[in-house]
Design an enzyme around this catalytic site. Structure first.
Site, PDB file in Angstrom:
ATOM      1  N   LYS A   1      -1.269  74.171 108.510  1.00  0.00           N
ATOM      2  CA  LYS A   1      -1.007  74.277 107.156  1.00  0.00           C
ATOM      3  C   LYS A   1      -0.459  75.347 106.906  1.00  0.00           C
ATOM      4  CE  LYS A   1      -4.891  71.079 105.369  1.00  0.00           C
ATOM      5  NZ  LYS A   1      -6.101  71.698 105.651  1.00  0.00           N
TER       6      LYS A   1
ATOM      7  N   HIS B   1      -0.673  79.540 102.070  1.00  0.00           N
ATOM      8  CA  HIS B   1      -0.115  80.243 100.496  1.00  0.00           C
ATOM      9  C   HIS B   1      -0.418  81.541 100.275  1.00  0.00           C
ATOM     10  CE1 HIS B   1      -3.378  77.523  99.108  1.00  0.00           C
ATOM     11  NE2 HIS B   1      -3.209  76.981 100.212  1.00  0.00           N
TER      12      HIS B   1
ATOM     13  N   HIS C   1      -4.162  82.223 100.273  1.00  0.00           N
ATOM     14  CA  HIS C   1      -5.098  82.627 101.624  1.00  0.00           C
ATOM     15  C   HIS C   1      -4.549  84.643 101.171  1.00  0.00           C
ATOM     16  CE1 HIS C   1      -4.487  78.629 103.445  1.00  0.00           C
ATOM     17  NE2 HIS C   1      -5.240  79.634 103.589  1.00  0.00           N
TER      18      HIS C   1
HETATM   19  N1  ARG Z   1     -10.287  77.698 107.279  1.00  0.00           N
HETATM   20  C1  ARG Z   1     -12.119  77.793 105.663  1.00  0.00           C
HETATM   21  C2  ARG Z   1     -10.422  77.571 105.019  1.00  0.00           C
HETATM   22  O1  ARG Z   1      -9.422  77.688 104.762  1.00  0.00           O
HETATM   23  C3  ARG Z   1     -11.868  79.107 106.011  1.00  0.00           C
HETATM   24  C4  ARG Z   1     -13.058  80.328 106.964  1.00  0.00           C
HETATM   25  C5  ARG Z   1     -13.638  81.244 106.777  1.00  0.00           C
HETATM   26  N2  ARG Z   1     -14.889  81.545 107.576  1.00  0.00           N
HETATM   27  C6  ARG Z   1     -15.938  80.617 107.766  1.00  0.00           C
HETATM   28  N3  ARG Z   1     -16.407  81.266 109.013  1.00  0.00           N
HETATM   29  N4  ARG Z   1     -16.041  79.698 107.764  1.00  0.00           N
HETATM   30  O2  ARG Z   1     -11.183  77.514 104.050  1.00  0.00           O
END
Ligand code: ARG
Length: 569
Positions: A131, A134, A137
Protein backbone atom coordinates in the site's frame (compact mmCIF):
# COMPACT_ATOMS: atom_id res chain seq x y z
CA UNK A 1 19.76 28.11 41.81
CA UNK A 2 16.51 26.20 41.87
CA UNK A 3 14.13 29.00 42.79
CA UNK A 4 11.30 26.74 43.83
CA UNK A 5 13.47 24.96 46.36
CA UNK A 6 15.05 28.16 47.59
CA UNK A 7 11.67 29.84 47.97
CA UNK A 8 10.18 26.85 49.76
CA UNK A 9 13.03 27.03 52.21
CA UNK A 10 12.36 30.73 52.81
CA UNK A 11 8.65 30.13 53.28
CA UNK A 12 9.23 27.27 55.71
CA UNK A 13 11.51 29.33 57.91
CA UNK A 14 9.12 32.29 57.74
CA UNK A 15 6.26 30.11 59.01
CA UNK A 16 8.44 28.88 61.82
CA UNK A 17 9.50 32.44 62.66
CA UNK A 18 5.98 33.88 62.59
CA UNK A 19 4.02 31.02 64.15
CA UNK A 20 6.59 28.72 65.81
CA UNK A 21 5.09 25.81 63.90
CA UNK A 22 6.15 23.58 60.97
CA UNK A 23 2.87 22.32 59.53
CA UNK A 24 4.28 21.66 56.03
CA UNK A 25 7.54 20.19 54.77
CA UNK A 26 9.59 22.15 52.27
CA UNK A 27 8.69 19.60 49.61
CA UNK A 28 4.99 20.12 50.28
CA UNK A 29 5.44 23.87 50.09
CA UNK A 30 7.26 23.47 46.78
CA UNK A 31 4.42 21.40 45.39
CA UNK A 32 1.90 24.15 46.26
CA UNK A 33 3.89 26.97 44.65
CA UNK A 34 2.12 28.33 41.61
CA UNK A 35 3.13 30.41 38.62
CA UNK A 36 0.76 33.37 38.38
CA UNK A 37 -0.87 33.65 34.96
CA UNK A 38 0.21 37.29 34.72
CA UNK A 39 3.83 38.19 35.51
CA UNK A 40 2.54 41.47 37.02
CA UNK A 41 1.36 39.32 39.93
CA UNK A 42 4.82 37.97 40.57
CA UNK A 43 7.04 35.08 39.50
CA UNK A 44 5.68 32.65 42.06
CA UNK A 45 2.66 32.59 44.33
CA UNK A 46 2.03 30.63 47.48
CA UNK A 47 -1.62 29.97 48.37
CA UNK A 48 -1.84 30.52 52.13
CA UNK A 49 -5.14 28.67 52.50
CA UNK A 50 -2.98 25.55 52.51
CA UNK A 51 -1.96 26.67 56.01
CA UNK A 52 -5.33 27.93 57.27
CA UNK A 53 -6.42 24.74 58.96
CA UNK A 54 -3.24 23.93 60.83
CA UNK A 55 -2.59 27.54 61.85
CA UNK A 56 -6.28 28.23 62.61
CA UNK A 57 -6.12 31.62 60.93
CA UNK A 58 -7.52 33.20 57.79
CA UNK A 59 -5.33 33.06 54.65
CA UNK A 60 -5.06 36.89 54.34
CA UNK A 61 -3.77 37.16 57.92
CA UNK A 62 -1.26 34.40 57.33
CA UNK A 63 -0.07 36.00 54.11
CA UNK A 64 0.36 39.38 55.87
CA UNK A 65 2.37 37.83 58.68
CA UNK A 66 4.66 35.88 56.36
CA UNK A 67 5.21 38.80 54.02
CA UNK A 68 6.57 40.72 57.01
CA UNK A 69 9.32 38.26 57.87
CA UNK A 70 10.55 36.97 54.50
CA UNK A 71 13.86 38.33 53.34
CA UNK A 72 16.47 36.99 50.93
CA UNK A 73 18.70 38.63 48.37
CA UNK A 74 17.11 36.81 45.44
CA UNK A 75 13.63 38.01 46.43
CA UNK A 76 13.04 41.58 45.32
CA UNK A 77 9.59 41.94 46.83
CA UNK A 78 6.84 39.96 48.54
CA UNK A 79 3.20 41.01 48.41
CA UNK A 80 0.28 39.72 50.37
CA UNK A 81 -2.77 39.71 48.10
CA UNK A 82 -6.06 38.06 49.03
CA UNK A 83 -4.50 35.18 50.92
CA UNK A 84 -1.70 34.67 48.42
CA UNK A 85 1.95 35.48 48.94
CA UNK A 86 3.23 36.81 45.64
CA UNK A 87 6.96 36.70 45.10
CA UNK A 88 8.89 38.95 42.78
CA UNK A 89 12.36 37.61 42.24
CA UNK A 90 15.30 39.91 41.81
CA UNK A 91 15.29 40.17 38.04
CA UNK A 92 19.02 40.23 37.50
CA UNK A 93 19.68 37.32 39.86
CA UNK A 94 16.82 35.39 38.32
CA UNK A 95 18.14 35.95 34.80
CA UNK A 96 21.70 35.16 35.83
CA UNK A 97 20.78 31.85 37.43
CA UNK A 98 18.49 30.64 34.66
CA UNK A 99 20.73 31.69 31.80
CA UNK A 100 24.00 30.41 33.23
CA UNK A 101 22.45 27.05 34.15
CA UNK A 102 21.05 26.67 30.63
CA UNK A 103 24.28 27.85 29.00
CA UNK A 104 26.24 25.25 30.92
CA UNK A 105 24.15 22.44 29.42
CA UNK A 106 24.03 23.93 25.92
CA UNK A 107 22.01 21.79 23.54
CA UNK A 108 21.47 19.25 26.34
CA UNK A 109 19.54 21.73 28.48
CA UNK A 110 16.33 20.02 29.63
CA UNK A 111 17.77 16.52 29.29
CA UNK A 112 18.15 14.14 32.20
CA UNK A 113 18.91 10.54 33.02
CA UNK A 114 15.65 9.88 34.84
CA UNK A 115 14.82 7.08 32.40
CA UNK A 116 18.15 5.27 32.71
CA UNK A 117 17.76 1.53 32.32
CA UNK A 118 14.09 1.78 31.31
CA UNK A 119 12.84 0.69 27.92
CA UNK A 120 9.99 2.48 26.19
CA UNK A 121 8.58 0.65 23.18
CA UNK A 122 7.07 2.82 20.51
CA UNK A 123 4.91 1.18 17.88
CA UNK A 124 4.54 3.80 15.14
CA UNK A 125 4.17 4.33 11.43
CA UNK A 126 3.41 0.60 11.06
CA UNK A 127 2.68 0.70 7.35
CA UNK A 128 1.03 -1.96 5.26
CA UNK A 129 2.79 -3.97 2.57
CA UNK A 130 1.80 -3.21 -1.01
CA UNK A 131 0.00 0.00 0.00
CA UNK A 132 1.24 3.48 -0.69
CA UNK A 133 2.44 5.77 2.03
CA UNK A 134 -0.19 8.53 2.07
CA UNK A 135 -0.60 11.50 4.39
CA UNK A 136 -2.81 9.45 6.66
CA UNK A 137 0.46 7.95 7.94
CA UNK A 138 2.11 11.26 8.67
CA UNK A 139 0.85 11.68 12.24
CA UNK A 140 1.70 8.21 13.49
CA UNK A 141 5.15 8.51 11.97
CA UNK A 142 5.92 11.96 13.33
CA UNK A 143 4.29 11.63 16.76
CA UNK A 144 6.15 8.35 17.22
CA UNK A 145 9.41 9.86 16.06
CA UNK A 146 9.01 12.86 18.40
CA UNK A 147 8.20 10.67 21.39
CA UNK A 148 11.21 8.52 20.54
CA UNK A 149 13.50 11.53 20.70
CA UNK A 150 11.84 12.99 23.78
CA UNK A 151 12.15 9.77 25.78
CA UNK A 152 15.73 9.36 24.66
CA UNK A 153 16.50 12.93 25.77
CA UNK A 154 15.27 11.97 29.23
CA UNK A 155 17.57 8.96 29.44
CA UNK A 156 15.10 6.24 28.50
CA UNK A 157 16.02 3.56 26.04
CA UNK A 158 13.42 3.87 23.30
CA UNK A 159 12.74 1.00 20.92
CA UNK A 160 11.08 2.06 17.67
CA UNK A 161 8.96 -0.67 16.14
CA UNK A 162 7.42 -0.59 12.69
CA UNK A 163 4.70 -3.21 13.21
CA UNK A 164 4.30 -3.90 9.50
CA UNK A 165 0.94 -4.92 8.14
CA UNK A 166 2.44 -7.91 6.35
CA UNK A 167 -0.03 -10.71 6.87
CA UNK A 168 -3.50 -11.43 5.61
CA UNK A 169 -5.43 -13.19 2.87
CA UNK A 170 -5.02 -10.22 0.52
CA UNK A 171 -1.41 -11.25 0.02
CA UNK A 172 -2.59 -14.57 -1.48
CA UNK A 173 -4.52 -12.51 -4.04
CA UNK A 174 -1.50 -10.33 -4.69
CA UNK A 175 0.69 -13.29 -5.44
CA UNK A 176 -1.97 -14.81 -7.69
CA UNK A 177 -2.31 -11.52 -9.58
CA UNK A 178 1.43 -11.24 -9.99
CA UNK A 179 1.67 -14.80 -11.29
CA UNK A 180 -1.10 -14.10 -13.81
CA UNK A 181 -0.20 -10.69 -15.14
CA UNK A 182 2.86 -9.40 -13.33
CA UNK A 183 6.31 -8.68 -14.59
CA UNK A 184 9.38 -8.57 -12.40
CA UNK A 185 10.99 -5.50 -13.88
CA UNK A 186 7.80 -3.46 -13.99
CA UNK A 187 7.20 -4.02 -10.29
CA UNK A 188 10.85 -3.48 -9.46
CA UNK A 189 10.73 -0.09 -11.23
CA UNK A 190 7.18 1.02 -10.48
CA UNK A 191 7.30 -0.03 -6.84
CA UNK A 192 4.16 -0.06 -4.76
CA UNK A 193 2.12 1.64 -7.49
CA UNK A 194 2.53 -1.41 -9.73
CA UNK A 195 1.53 -3.76 -6.96
CA UNK A 196 -1.57 -1.72 -6.26
CA UNK A 197 -2.49 -1.90 -9.96
CA UNK A 198 -2.22 -5.67 -9.93
CA UNK A 199 -4.33 -5.92 -6.83
CA UNK A 200 -7.04 -3.64 -8.19
CA UNK A 201 -7.21 -5.63 -11.44
CA UNK A 202 -7.47 -8.88 -9.48
CA UNK A 203 -10.35 -7.54 -7.39
CA UNK A 204 -12.21 -6.34 -10.47
CA UNK A 205 -11.80 -9.54 -12.43
CA UNK A 206 -12.61 -11.70 -9.43
CA UNK A 207 -16.11 -10.19 -9.60
CA UNK A 208 -16.94 -12.24 -12.67
CA UNK A 209 -14.56 -15.11 -12.20
CA UNK A 210 -15.09 -17.38 -9.20
CA UNK A 211 -11.84 -19.21 -9.97
CA UNK A 212 -9.77 -16.18 -9.14
CA UNK A 213 -10.95 -16.05 -5.55
CA UNK A 214 -10.12 -19.71 -5.26
CA UNK A 215 -6.67 -19.08 -6.71
CA UNK A 216 -6.06 -16.31 -4.20
CA UNK A 217 -7.02 -18.58 -1.33
CA UNK A 218 -4.74 -21.30 -2.66
CA UNK A 219 -1.77 -18.96 -2.80
CA UNK A 220 -2.45 -17.75 0.71
CA UNK A 221 -2.58 -21.35 1.88
CA UNK A 222 0.80 -21.92 0.20
CA UNK A 223 2.18 -18.87 1.93
CA UNK A 224 0.93 -20.14 5.29
CA UNK A 225 2.40 -23.57 4.64
CA UNK A 226 5.79 -22.11 3.84
CA UNK A 227 5.85 -22.86 0.11
CA UNK A 228 9.21 -21.50 -1.14
CA UNK A 229 7.87 -19.78 -4.25
CA UNK A 230 5.06 -18.04 -2.37
CA UNK A 231 7.47 -16.97 0.32
CA UNK A 232 9.99 -15.68 -2.12
CA UNK A 233 7.49 -13.55 -4.03
CA UNK A 234 6.04 -12.19 -0.84
CA UNK A 235 9.44 -11.37 0.65
CA UNK A 236 10.17 -9.45 -2.51
CA UNK A 237 6.84 -7.51 -2.28
CA UNK A 238 7.93 -6.51 1.18
CA UNK A 239 11.35 -5.43 0.00
CA UNK A 240 9.85 -3.27 -2.75
CA UNK A 241 7.37 -1.64 -0.33
CA UNK A 242 10.07 -0.92 2.23
CA UNK A 243 12.35 0.53 -0.40
CA UNK A 244 9.62 3.04 -1.28
CA UNK A 245 8.89 3.74 2.38
CA UNK A 246 12.53 4.20 3.29
CA UNK A 247 12.84 7.07 0.84
CA UNK A 248 10.12 8.83 2.85
CA UNK A 249 11.67 7.89 6.18
CA UNK A 250 15.02 9.26 5.05
CA UNK A 251 13.43 12.55 4.05
CA UNK A 252 11.78 12.76 7.45
CA UNK A 253 14.81 11.59 9.43
CA UNK A 254 12.80 8.74 10.93
CA UNK A 255 14.38 5.46 12.06
CA UNK A 256 13.25 2.16 13.52
CA UNK A 257 14.98 -0.41 15.66
CA UNK A 258 12.71 -3.22 14.55
CA UNK A 259 10.54 -4.07 11.57
CA UNK A 260 8.89 -7.04 13.27
CA UNK A 261 5.41 -6.89 11.78
CA UNK A 262 2.35 -9.07 11.85
CA UNK A 263 3.93 -12.02 10.01
CA UNK A 264 6.64 -12.18 12.64
CA UNK A 265 4.05 -13.50 15.08
CA UNK A 266 2.60 -16.28 12.95
CA UNK A 267 4.67 -18.94 14.69
CA UNK A 268 3.99 -17.35 18.08
CA UNK A 269 0.24 -17.90 18.09
CA UNK A 270 0.07 -21.23 19.89
CA UNK A 271 1.13 -19.64 23.08
CA UNK A 272 -1.75 -17.15 22.84
CA UNK A 273 -4.33 -19.88 22.36
CA UNK A 274 -2.83 -22.10 25.04
CA UNK A 275 -2.87 -19.30 27.53
CA UNK A 276 -6.39 -18.15 26.67
CA UNK A 277 -7.65 -21.74 26.95
CA UNK A 278 -5.84 -22.39 30.18
CA UNK A 279 -7.34 -19.28 31.73
CA UNK A 280 -10.81 -20.24 30.51
CA UNK A 281 -11.19 -17.13 28.40
CA UNK A 282 -11.77 -18.70 25.00
CA UNK A 283 -15.41 -19.03 23.95
CA UNK A 284 -16.97 -20.40 20.80
CA UNK A 285 -19.27 -17.93 19.05
CA UNK A 286 -20.90 -18.69 15.69
CA UNK A 287 -17.96 -20.89 14.80
CA UNK A 288 -15.40 -18.27 15.70
CA UNK A 289 -13.29 -18.18 18.84
CA UNK A 290 -13.63 -15.05 20.94
CA UNK A 291 -12.99 -13.52 24.34
CA UNK A 292 -16.27 -12.26 25.80
CA UNK A 293 -16.08 -8.62 26.91
CA UNK A 294 -19.74 -7.78 27.42
CA UNK A 295 -19.16 -7.38 31.17
CA UNK A 296 -16.99 -4.42 30.25
CA UNK A 297 -19.39 -2.92 27.76
CA UNK A 298 -17.38 -4.01 24.73
CA UNK A 299 -18.04 -6.37 21.83
CA UNK A 300 -16.24 -9.73 21.89
CA UNK A 301 -12.56 -9.78 20.91
CA UNK A 302 -12.32 -12.20 17.99
CA UNK A 303 -9.09 -14.20 17.96
CA UNK A 304 -9.90 -16.90 15.40
CA UNK A 305 -12.27 -16.63 12.49
CA UNK A 306 -14.67 -19.35 11.44
CA UNK A 307 -12.25 -20.56 8.77
CA UNK A 308 -9.58 -21.03 11.41
CA UNK A 309 -7.50 -18.01 10.43
CA UNK A 310 -6.04 -15.66 13.00
CA UNK A 311 -6.51 -11.92 12.60
CA UNK A 312 -4.91 -8.55 13.31
CA UNK A 313 -6.14 -8.71 16.89
CA UNK A 314 -4.61 -12.12 17.58
CA UNK A 315 -1.29 -10.95 16.25
CA UNK A 316 -1.41 -7.90 18.51
CA UNK A 317 -1.98 -10.17 21.48
CA UNK A 318 1.00 -12.32 20.48
CA UNK A 319 3.06 -9.18 19.91
CA UNK A 320 2.29 -7.78 23.37
CA UNK A 321 3.35 -11.03 25.08
CA UNK A 322 6.47 -11.28 22.97
CA UNK A 323 7.45 -7.68 23.62
CA UNK A 324 7.13 -8.04 27.38
CA UNK A 325 9.21 -11.23 27.32
CA UNK A 326 11.85 -9.76 25.05
CA UNK A 327 12.17 -6.19 26.26
CA UNK A 328 10.70 -6.07 29.78
CA UNK A 329 9.40 -2.69 28.87
CA UNK A 330 8.56 0.16 31.19
CA UNK A 331 5.99 1.40 28.69
CA UNK A 332 4.63 0.16 25.40
CA UNK A 333 3.03 2.94 23.39
CA UNK A 334 0.87 2.33 20.35
CA UNK A 335 0.76 5.42 18.16
CA UNK A 336 -2.31 4.60 16.11
CA UNK A 337 -5.28 6.66 14.84
CA UNK A 338 -8.41 6.98 16.94
CA UNK A 339 -10.32 4.60 14.64
CA UNK A 340 -8.61 1.86 16.60
CA UNK A 341 -9.59 3.13 20.07
CA UNK A 342 -11.86 0.16 20.63
CA UNK A 343 -9.32 -2.36 19.38
CA UNK A 344 -6.76 -1.21 21.93
CA UNK A 345 -9.28 -1.00 24.78
CA UNK A 346 -10.19 -4.60 24.03
CA UNK A 347 -6.57 -5.67 23.68
CA UNK A 348 -5.56 -4.18 27.03
CA UNK A 349 -8.65 -5.63 28.72
CA UNK A 350 -7.85 -9.12 27.41
CA UNK A 351 -4.27 -8.80 28.70
CA UNK A 352 -5.71 -7.82 32.08
CA UNK A 353 -8.10 -10.77 32.08
CA UNK A 354 -5.15 -13.03 31.27
CA UNK A 355 -3.67 -11.81 34.55
CA UNK A 356 -0.89 -9.71 33.07
CA UNK A 357 -0.68 -6.80 35.49
CA UNK A 358 1.67 -5.09 33.08
CA UNK A 359 -1.25 -4.28 30.82
CA UNK A 360 -1.11 -0.97 32.71
CA UNK A 361 2.19 -0.21 31.01
CA UNK A 362 0.54 -0.33 27.61
CA UNK A 363 -1.02 2.80 26.25
CA UNK A 364 -2.80 3.78 23.08
CA UNK A 365 -1.46 7.14 21.91
CA UNK A 366 -4.41 8.07 19.76
CA UNK A 367 -4.66 10.92 17.25
CA UNK A 368 -7.08 12.55 14.82
CA UNK A 369 -7.44 12.47 11.05
CA UNK A 370 -5.61 14.45 8.40
CA UNK A 371 -7.44 16.09 5.54
CA UNK A 372 -5.97 18.08 2.69
CA UNK A 373 -7.12 21.61 1.94
CA UNK A 374 -10.60 20.85 3.20
CA UNK A 375 -11.00 17.46 1.55
CA UNK A 376 -10.96 14.27 3.54
CA UNK A 377 -8.81 11.58 2.08
CA UNK A 378 -10.51 8.69 0.51
CA UNK A 379 -8.78 6.04 -1.51
CA UNK A 380 -12.04 5.13 -3.15
CA UNK A 381 -12.81 8.60 -4.46
CA UNK A 382 -9.22 9.01 -5.52
CA UNK A 383 -8.45 11.88 -3.11
CA UNK A 384 -5.19 10.38 -2.05
CA UNK A 385 -2.21 12.53 -1.28
CA UNK A 386 1.01 10.60 -1.14
CA UNK A 387 3.40 11.67 1.54
CA UNK A 388 6.41 11.65 -0.75
CA UNK A 389 4.64 13.96 -3.24
CA UNK A 390 3.55 16.27 -0.45
CA UNK A 391 7.08 16.51 0.94
CA UNK A 392 8.61 17.12 -2.47
CA UNK A 393 6.07 19.80 -3.24
CA UNK A 394 6.75 21.47 0.09
CA UNK A 395 10.49 21.54 -0.56
CA UNK A 396 9.83 23.02 -3.98
CA UNK A 397 7.59 25.74 -2.55
CA UNK A 398 10.09 26.50 0.19
CA UNK A 399 12.76 26.75 -2.48
CA UNK A 400 10.87 29.43 -4.39
CA UNK A 401 10.13 31.43 -1.23
CA UNK A 402 13.82 31.34 -0.31
CA UNK A 403 14.77 32.32 -3.84
CA UNK A 404 12.59 35.38 -3.45
CA UNK A 405 13.54 36.32 0.12
CA UNK A 406 17.24 35.51 0.19
CA UNK A 407 18.51 35.25 -3.39
CA UNK A 408 22.15 35.32 -2.21
CA UNK A 409 21.89 32.45 0.21
CA UNK A 410 24.40 29.64 -0.28
CA UNK A 411 23.22 26.01 -0.34
CA UNK A 412 19.60 26.94 -1.04
CA UNK A 413 18.70 23.34 -1.80
CA UNK A 414 19.79 22.17 1.61
CA UNK A 415 17.90 24.97 3.34
CA UNK A 416 14.81 24.42 1.19
CA UNK A 417 14.80 20.77 2.21
CA UNK A 418 15.00 21.59 5.91
CA UNK A 419 12.35 24.29 5.68
CA UNK A 420 9.98 22.44 3.34
CA UNK A 421 10.00 19.20 5.29
CA UNK A 422 10.11 20.99 8.63
CA UNK A 423 6.99 22.93 7.66
CA UNK A 424 4.98 19.75 7.08
CA UNK A 425 6.21 18.02 10.23
CA UNK A 426 5.71 21.09 12.40
CA UNK A 427 2.19 21.63 11.08
CA UNK A 428 1.35 18.03 11.84
CA UNK A 429 2.58 18.34 15.42
CA UNK A 430 1.19 21.78 16.20
CA UNK A 431 -2.21 20.91 17.66
CA UNK A 432 -2.90 18.46 20.44
CA UNK A 433 -2.96 15.04 18.88
CA UNK A 434 -6.65 14.25 19.46
CA UNK A 435 -7.60 17.04 17.06
CA UNK A 436 -8.16 16.45 13.37
CA UNK A 437 -5.74 18.25 11.08
CA UNK A 438 -6.54 20.07 7.86
CA UNK A 439 -3.41 20.68 5.84
CA UNK A 440 -3.13 24.01 4.01
CA UNK A 441 -0.03 25.17 2.20
CA UNK A 442 -0.31 28.84 3.06
CA UNK A 443 -0.64 28.01 6.75
CA UNK A 444 2.24 25.55 6.87
CA UNK A 445 4.70 27.65 4.91
CA UNK A 446 3.88 31.09 6.28
CA UNK A 447 7.14 32.67 7.42
CA UNK A 448 5.32 34.91 9.90
CA UNK A 449 2.89 32.44 11.37
CA UNK A 450 3.05 29.75 13.99
CA UNK A 451 5.12 27.61 11.69
CA UNK A 452 8.44 25.85 11.27
CA UNK A 453 9.81 28.52 8.89
CA UNK A 454 9.08 31.22 11.48
CA UNK A 455 10.85 29.32 14.25
CA UNK A 456 13.71 28.28 11.99
CA UNK A 457 14.08 31.87 10.87
CA UNK A 458 14.36 32.98 14.50
CA UNK A 459 17.06 30.37 15.06
CA UNK A 460 18.95 31.66 12.01
CA UNK A 461 18.54 35.20 13.37
CA UNK A 462 20.20 34.14 16.66
CA UNK A 463 23.04 32.57 14.68
CA UNK A 464 23.45 35.72 12.63
CA UNK A 465 23.49 38.04 15.68
CA UNK A 466 26.15 35.87 17.28
CA UNK A 467 28.22 35.77 14.11
CA UNK A 468 28.13 39.54 13.79
CA UNK A 469 28.94 40.11 17.45
CA UNK A 470 32.13 38.07 17.36
CA UNK A 471 33.97 37.52 20.63
CA UNK A 472 32.78 39.40 23.71
CA UNK A 473 35.02 38.80 26.69
CA UNK A 474 33.31 41.15 29.17
CA UNK A 475 31.78 39.81 32.40
CA UNK A 476 28.02 39.61 31.82
CA UNK A 477 26.01 42.21 33.68
CA UNK A 478 22.56 40.74 34.15
CA UNK A 479 21.04 44.16 34.63
CA UNK A 480 20.98 43.83 30.84
CA UNK A 481 18.26 41.20 31.17
CA UNK A 482 15.83 42.96 33.47
CA UNK A 483 13.49 44.49 30.88
CA UNK A 484 10.10 42.76 30.60
CA UNK A 485 10.92 41.40 27.12
CA UNK A 486 14.14 39.80 28.36
CA UNK A 487 12.42 38.47 31.45
CA UNK A 488 9.75 36.81 29.31
CA UNK A 489 12.44 34.94 27.42
CA UNK A 490 14.17 33.94 30.67
CA UNK A 491 10.90 32.68 32.12
CA UNK A 492 10.29 30.45 29.08
CA UNK A 493 13.79 29.04 29.31
CA UNK A 494 13.33 28.30 32.99
CA UNK A 495 10.06 26.43 32.39
CA UNK A 496 11.34 24.23 29.56
CA UNK A 497 12.45 21.20 31.65
CA UNK A 498 9.09 21.10 33.45
CA UNK A 499 7.22 21.48 30.19
CA UNK A 500 9.07 18.54 28.73
CA UNK A 501 8.18 16.42 31.75
CA UNK A 502 4.52 17.23 31.27
CA UNK A 503 4.71 16.61 27.52
CA UNK A 504 6.07 13.13 28.24
CA UNK A 505 3.49 12.43 30.95
CA UNK A 506 0.84 13.14 28.36
CA UNK A 507 2.74 11.79 25.34
CA UNK A 508 1.99 15.11 23.71
CA UNK A 509 4.72 16.43 21.37
CA UNK A 510 2.52 19.43 20.48
CA UNK A 511 3.51 20.98 23.80
CA UNK A 512 7.07 21.17 22.50
CA UNK A 513 5.93 22.52 19.12
CA UNK A 514 4.01 25.31 20.84
CA UNK A 515 6.96 26.01 23.08
CA UNK A 516 9.07 26.61 19.97
CA UNK A 517 6.62 29.26 18.79
CA UNK A 518 6.38 30.93 22.21
CA UNK A 519 10.13 31.08 22.59
CA UNK A 520 10.63 32.41 19.07
CA UNK A 521 7.98 35.10 19.56
CA UNK A 522 9.41 36.14 22.93
CA UNK A 523 12.92 36.28 21.52
CA UNK A 524 11.81 38.41 18.57
CA UNK A 525 10.14 40.90 20.93
CA UNK A 526 13.38 41.05 22.93
CA UNK A 527 15.35 41.49 19.72
CA UNK A 528 13.26 44.49 18.65
CA UNK A 529 13.00 46.13 22.08
CA UNK A 530 16.49 45.63 23.53
CA UNK A 531 19.73 46.42 21.79
CA UNK A 532 21.70 43.23 21.92
CA UNK A 533 24.93 44.89 20.79
CA UNK A 534 24.72 47.54 23.54
CA UNK A 535 27.64 49.93 24.12
CA UNK A 536 27.73 48.74 27.71
CA UNK A 537 29.88 45.62 27.33
CA UNK A 538 28.50 43.95 30.45
CA UNK A 539 24.94 44.22 29.22
CA UNK A 540 26.01 43.16 25.75
CA UNK A 541 27.67 40.05 27.16
CA UNK A 542 24.53 39.10 29.09
CA UNK A 543 22.31 39.62 26.04
CA UNK A 544 24.62 37.61 23.83
CA UNK A 545 24.56 34.83 26.38
CA UNK A 546 20.77 34.87 26.31
CA UNK A 547 20.88 34.76 22.50
CA UNK A 548 23.18 31.73 22.61
CA UNK A 549 20.86 29.93 25.00
CA UNK A 550 17.84 30.68 22.80
CA UNK A 551 19.68 29.49 19.69
CA UNK A 552 20.55 26.19 21.37
CA UNK A 553 17.15 25.73 22.92
CA UNK A 554 15.27 26.32 19.66
CA UNK A 555 17.57 23.83 17.97
CA UNK A 556 16.96 21.27 20.71
CA UNK A 557 13.21 21.75 20.82
CA UNK A 558 12.96 21.49 17.03
CA UNK A 559 15.15 18.40 17.07
CA UNK A 560 12.84 16.80 19.62
CA UNK A 561 9.87 17.14 17.28
CA UNK A 562 11.90 16.03 14.26
CA UNK A 563 12.63 19.37 12.58
CA UNK A 564 16.05 20.62 11.51
CA UNK A 565 17.38 24.12 12.16
CA UNK A 566 19.49 25.69 9.40
CA UNK A 567 22.02 28.30 10.52
CA UNK A 568 21.31 30.67 7.67
CA UNK A 569 18.05 31.31 5.88
N1 ARG B 1 -0.86 -1.43 10.11
C1 ARG B 1 -1.91 -0.89 10.94
C2 ARG B 1 -2.72 0.12 10.15
O1 ARG B 1 -2.24 0.68 9.19
C3 ARG B 1 -1.39 -0.21 12.18
C4 ARG B 1 -0.72 -1.12 13.16
C5 ARG B 1 -0.54 -0.47 14.48
N2 ARG B 1 0.15 -1.28 15.44
C6 ARG B 1 -0.34 -2.32 16.06
N3 ARG B 1 0.44 -2.98 16.87
N4 ARG B 1 -1.60 -2.69 15.91
O2 ARG B 1 -3.87 0.37 10.51
Amino acid sequence: MDFKTALSHQIASAIEKAFSLTPLTEAEIASFLETPPDPAMGDFAFPCFKLAKSLRKGPPMIADALAGVIEADFIARVESVKGYLNFFLDKAIYARDVVTAAAEKGERYGSSDEGAGKKVLLDYSSINIAKRFHIGHLSTTMIGNALYRMYQFRGYEPVGINHLGDWGTQFGKMIAAYKLWGNHDTVEQGGVDEMVKLYVRFDQEAHDDENLAELGRAWFKKLEDGDPEAQEIFAWFKEVTLKDAKRVYDMLGVKFDSYAGESFYIDKMDRVFDELTEKGLLVESEGAQVVELSDYGMPPFIVRKRDGATIYATRDLAAALYRMDTYHFEKCLYVVAYQQDLHFKQLFKVLELMGHEWYKKCEHVSFGMVSYEGETLSTRKGHVVYLEDLLNKSVEKARSIIEEKSPDLENKDEVARKVGIGAVVFYDLYNSRVKDIDFWWDRALNFDGETAPYVQYTHARCCSVLRKAGECSAQPDYAGLTEPEAQDVVRLIEKFPELLTEALDRNEPSMVTRFCVNLAQAFNRFYYECRILDEDMGKRAARLQLTTVVRDLIKTALYLIGVEAPERM
